[in-house]
Design an enzyme around this catalytic site. Structure first.
Site, short mmCIF file in Angstrom:
data_model
loop_
_atom_site.label_atom_id
_atom_site.label_comp_id
_atom_site.label_asym_id
_atom_site.label_seq_id
_atom_site.Cartn_x
_atom_site.Cartn_y
_atom_site.Cartn_z
N CYS A 3 -3.36 6.80 -4.87
CA CYS A 3 -3.07 5.36 -4.74
C CYS A 3 -1.64 5.05 -5.19
CB CYS A 3 -4.06 4.51 -5.52
SG CYS A 3 -3.85 2.74 -5.21
N CYS B 152 0.86 -1.18 0.00
CA CYS B 152 0.00 0.00 0.00
C CYS B 152 0.90 1.23 0.00
CB CYS B 152 -0.90 -0.02 1.23
SG CYS B 152 -2.02 1.39 1.25
O1 PYC Z 1 -1.87 3.71 -1.92
O2 PYC Z 1 -1.33 1.75 -2.73
C1 PYC Z 1 -2.12 2.50 -2.18
C2 PYC Z 1 -3.44 1.99 -1.78
C3 PYC Z 1 -3.94 0.74 -1.99
C4 PYC Z 1 -5.21 0.73 -1.43
C5 PYC Z 1 -5.46 1.97 -0.90
N1 PYC Z 1 -4.35 2.73 -1.12
#
Ligand code: PYC
Length: 317
Positions: free
Chosen positions: A235, A85
């Protein structure tokens, strides 16, 4: 249970410093598998309401097996234990700085999918050098109920992603519901059509791209996570997967920085190097993701056995 909460570009992370289950001292992949299979009620209770909040990702600190690492960490959301993550790693680094375990500079953190590096420029501004990321398949076209044909790439950035360049619905903060419904419909089509990542990897994150809303932005994204919440940040693992696609299509040169906007308008600065690892899949890159995390809470989480909602609020099951 001793916890520290933070948000990274709007996306919450809850780090469990102490009081989590004993997962043994084996490889992190084994510990993550144990968390997933033997402690599902536990990990869900940490992030689900009323103890947690929507979109929260949990980060269970554990002893690293590699002595060069400052910590080991296993991530999960309300639906699943996840491999890596990016926003969570930025949150973990800010948390380790908050408790005085690390300072300004570069440190290694072990995850079930490999060792990542974090560089703290200050106690809030953190760059994650992620694991090798790569595009697995280009331009897969799906028939999606209620939408029609949708074309996207399958790529890996620590989790598996289906990435749609032209979102079937506008990537705007006023359209969260439409984006969520489109993401879920695409994920259902992926499962119904038996589409997988490499080695049977489950494609449990969907990313939809639209035009940037700022002058410096490259694109704006919407990321659907396995628990059906959307990522408030751009993300980190999704950006890693995205960089691998841009690299594979010669749309971004190594070392060149871009700004990835999230749905809510926060952003990460992204760049990549070509991977030199002899074991990495062909075309792999090493992504760098820079963002900011802020500590929001340090607390003791009390799980009362008499509380009928101690496992969290789960609707429809
Ligand atoms: O930032 O990789 C990330 C992530 C995965 C799920 C929520 N954030």
């Amino acid at each position: 249970m001793h916890i520290v909460d933070s948000h990274t570009e709007g996306e919450p992370t809850r780090v469990i410093l102490e009081g989590g289950p004993d997962l043994g001292s084996g490889p992190l992949t084994e510990r993550a598998a144990r968390l997933a299979t033997e402690y599902k009620d536990f990990y869900r209770s940490v992030v689900l309401e009323p103890y947690g909040q929507e979109a929260m990702v949990g980060a269970l600190l554990t002893e690293p097996t590699n002595p060069e690492c400052v910590a080991g960490v296993i991530y999960f959301d309300a639906a699943a234990v996840i491999g890596m993550c990016g926003h969570g790693t930025i949150g973990v680094a800010a948390t380790l700085a908050h408790i005085g375990k690390i300072g300004i500079g570069t440190h290694k953190i072990e995850t079930p999918v490999g060792i990542v590096e974090v560089t703290l420029s200050d106690k809030n501004t953190i760059t994650v050098k992620n694991i090798d990321s790569y595009r697995f398949k280009k331009a897969i076209t799906l028939e999606v109920e209620g939408i029609g044909k949708v074309t996207g790439d399958i790529a890996y950035g620590g989790n598996w992603f289906f990435m749609v360049d032209d979102s079937p619905t506008p990537v705007l903060p006023s359209n969260i519901r439409g984006l969520t419904e489109a993401g879920i419909a695409i994920r259902e089509a992926i499962y119904a059509q038996g589409i997988e990542g490499g080695n049977g990897g489950i494609i449990d994150h969907i990313v939809l791209y639209g035009p940037a809303l700022t002058k410096q932005g490259h694109t704006r994204n919407f990321v659907l996570c396995p628990d059906d919440a959307y990522d408030r940040s751009p993300c980190g693992t999704g950006c890693s997967a995205r960089l691998s696609c841009l690299a594979a299509d010669n749309r971004l040169a190594p070392g060149k920085e871009i700004y990835q906007e999230s749905t809510i308008g926060s952003s990460y600065t992204l760049s990549y190097e070509v991977s030199t690892s002899p074991t990495a899949p062909k075309g792999s890159i090493v992504p760098s993701i820079t963002g900011q995390a802020f500590i929001t809470r340090e607390a003791t989480l009390i799980n009362n056995p008499n509380d009928p909602l101690r496992k969290g609020i789960v609707l429809g099951s």
